[in-house]
Design an enzyme around this catalytic site. Structure first.
Site, PDB file in Angstrom:
ATOM      1  CG  ASP A 156      -1.577   1.081   0.970  1.00 55.30           C
ATOM      2  OD1 ASP A 156      -3.194   0.682   0.574  1.00 55.30           O
ATOM      3  OD2 ASP A 156      -1.762   2.346   1.840  1.00 55.30           O
ATOM      4  CG  ASN A 171      -5.062  11.369  -5.785  1.00 57.88           C
ATOM      5  OD1 ASN A 171      -4.395  10.886  -6.107  1.00 57.88           O
ATOM      6  ND2 ASN A 171      -5.954  10.028  -5.292  1.00 57.88           N
ATOM      7  CG  HIS A 203      -8.269  12.301  -8.773  1.00 58.04           C
ATOM      8  ND1 HIS A 203      -8.372  11.412  -7.468  1.00 58.04           N
ATOM      9  CD2 HIS A 203      -9.300  13.399  -7.939  1.00 58.04           C
ATOM     10  CE1 HIS A 203      -9.278  11.757  -6.869  1.00 58.04           C
ATOM     11  NE2 HIS A 203      -9.824  12.705  -6.700  1.00 58.04           N
ATOM     12  CG  ASP A 255      -5.056   8.188 -12.014  1.00 57.07           C
ATOM     13  OD1 ASP A 255      -5.382   7.333 -11.222  1.00 57.07           O
ATOM     14  OD2 ASP A 255      -6.150   8.837 -13.383  1.00 57.07           O
ATOM     15  CD  GLU A 290      -4.336   3.845  -1.222  1.00 56.94           C
ATOM     16  OE1 GLU A 290      -4.753   3.792  -0.111  1.00 56.94           O
ATOM     17  OE2 GLU A 290      -5.671   4.052  -1.914  1.00 56.94           O
TER      18      GLU A 290
END
Length: 569
Positions: A438, A446, A451, A455, A481
């Site tokens: 993680d 973000n 965002h 990505d 994530e």
């Protein structure tokens, strides 16, 4: 950026796609259709070719039989004359006129040339040479005890010749040439001075000296061609047969057919036949010498070359009929029954195309070409459609298997692979490790950069993860994530090493998220292993790894945790 490749699903081999490729299947099917249609068309071509050959042979047989019937009439008359003379020799007639002619012969036999029966209107005269002439020629012999009977038999034959001449029953000419120094013929001698040259010329003809016993052991009919060089439709074809009596060869009977008459018979036989409208007929003797033809003589030099004549002669040697192709011509031939020769038919390609079989062949070829064009067009269209459908299917299948952002396995496929690999490890009692990963503080990225930046971080992280694994190890995205890594045949220590390598690579890389902005990220990882946990159940192993992941986060993030207890200080 390297991405891991999804292992084949259970029941699929590595090369399965190559054999299930729809384009390959379409190509194979169309090749089968093309081959089958070509074979069927070729079969019809063979049937058509055989029908063409049969029609050519049938047409040739019709003309050959019609011509043969005319030649048979002459041969039957020739044999009839021989039977008549043999009967006359065996049973001579006791007539005063015949005895008178015998006496006339005895009185004239010493003359250089002579004739008897000139004043008799019922028979033809007998022409002869002297005893001296006979004695000087090895082929002649007048010391025959049956000489007088032969002479009277010849006079009886002259009576038949006279009747046949008036009735126009004979071919062009008929003869009887005796070895005793006389002859009888349907040709009138203009004067006695011509008797000796005529007799000598007849003796030198091959149809006479070729009837010697050593030359004609079967004593049957023999044919000889005597053509006039350089002249059209001139010359003779002679059929001759020996006259034997009581073992002695007495002489030769012959009938002559003019080439002009044979040409007329050939033209008449071939004229008006529907199947014979095209093609040339040629009559050859047994030495392949041309006798008559339906084509103009000025084109005959182009009929056959030397090589073609040799090939045709070889074909005729042991066969009574047949056919062969010579360049763009089809040659059919048949030996005649009552003539020592063969009738040949020449059919050119142009004539064949103009005929019924040619038109059918052209129509069949056009239909086959149209079918091939339509087949190839359909093949191209269908192949393109199938390829597009297959590409669409592959895209949909890829989307069903992979996460479009990270290009790693999606959650469903990952769990299916994990179930399969864990069952294999349980059956083989081999290690099986799971890593839960993680990203640390991903929400802040973000919130701060947007965002799109998030990505980029996820895609970059996925590349680092996949480049750290080998082909047997599988990575997938299981959450926003969060990632999961399957490590078959890896012990806990080996899994920790891989996890640490991934963590270091993630932590050491700067990620360009805007034109002049880079960031660094870190990840927390939890590791579990089946043998250590005494369970190969994937859900249990994932739960353990997830728990250890959160312990790593609790202990400060950017670290790997492989145990549940807190580390000692």
């Amino acid at each position: 950026m390297r991405h891991s490749t999804l292992n084949p699903l259970p029941g699929q081999g590595k090369d399965a796609g190559r054999y299930d490729d729809p384009a390959w299947v379409v190509n194979f099917c169309f090749v089968i259709v093309m081959v089958c249609s070509t074979v069927l068309t070729w079969r019809e071509v063979i049937v058509l070719e055989n029908a063409y050959k049969t029609s050519q042979r049938s047409a040739l047989e019709n003309v050959s039989n019609a011509l043969d019937m005319q030649m048979q009439v002459g041969i039957e008359r020739l044999l009839f004359f021989r039977h008549t003379m043999q009967a006359a020799l065996q049973t001579p007639l006791e007539l005063n006129i015949l005895r008178k002619r015998q006496g006339e012969f005895e009185s004239k036999r010493m003359l250089a040339e002579w004739q008897i029966g000139r004043d008799n209107q019922r028979t033809l005269p007998v022409y002869g040479v002297s005893d001296y002439f006979v004695a000087q020629t090895a082929l002649l012999n007048r010391d025959n005890p049956n000489l007088h009977n032969e002479l009277t038999a010849a006079m009886e034959l002259g009576y038949l010749f006279r009747l046949s001449t008036h009735a126009q029953m004979l071919p062009r000419r008929a003869w009887y040439i005796s070895r005793a120094g006389f002859f009888i013929t349907t040709e009138t001698q203009t004067s006695e001075e011509t008797i000796v040259p005529t007799y000598y010329r007849l003796l030198m003809r091959p149809w006479f000296n070729g009837q010697q016993k050593q030359e004609n052991r079967g004593r049957g009919v023999r044919w000889f061609s005597d053509l006039t060089p350089g002249s059209e439709h001139h010359g003779d074809v002679t059929a001759s047969v020996p006259l034997d009596y009581q073992g002695d060869w007495l002489g030769v009977l012959g009938v002559s057919f003019s080439v002009e008459a044979i040409h007329a018979l050939l033209m008449n036989a071939s004229h008006g036949r529907e199947s014979d409208e095209k093609g040339e007929y040629l009559l050859y003797d047994n030495h392949l010498k041309l006798i008559a033809t339906t084509s103009p003589f000025n084109t005959l030099q182009r009929v056959f070359s030397t090589e073609e004549r040799a090939r045709l002669s070889a074909e005729m040697e042991n066969k009574s009929h047949g056919g062969l192709r010579l360049a763009a011509r089809y040659i059919s031939w048949q030996k005649m029954k009552h003539f020592d020769g063969a009738l040949v038919r020449v059919h050119t390609l142009r004539e064949g195309i103009a005929g019924d079989f040619g038109r059918i062949s052209i129509a069949m070829a056009i239909l086959w070409l149209l079918f091939m064009v339509m087949l190839l067009t359909a093949w191209g269209v269908i192949r393109r459609m199938v390829k597009n459908m297959y590409a669409m299917q592959s895209t949909l299948q890829w989307q069903a298997w992979y996460d479009p952002l990270t290009r790693l396995c999606n959650r469903g496929v990952l769990f299916e692979q994990a179930k399969t690999l864990s069952q294999q490890a349980r059956a083989q009692k081999r290690p099986f490790a799971v890593i839960q990963l993680d990203l640390d503080n991903f929400k802040e990225i973000n919130d701060r950069f947007g965002h799109q930046a998030g990505d980029l971080v996820l895609s970059h992280t996925a590349g680092l993860i996949s480049s750290s694994l080998d082909e047997q190890q599988v990575a997938g995205r299981v959450g926003g994530e969060e990632f999961c890594i399957l490590l078959p045949d890896c012990t806990l220590g080996e899994a920790v090493t891989i996890a640490e390598r991934i963590r270091q690579r993630i932590a050491s890389k700067e990620i360009l998220i805007h034109k002049h902005t880079t960031i660094r990220i870190s990840a927390s990882l939890g590791v579990s292993e089946a043998l250590k946990e005494a369970s190969h159940d994937f859900e249990h192993l994932q739960s353990v790894a997830d728990r250890r992941l959160y312990r790593a986060k609790h202990n400060g993030r950017n670290q790997v945790c492989a145990r549940d207890e807190a580390p000692k200080s």
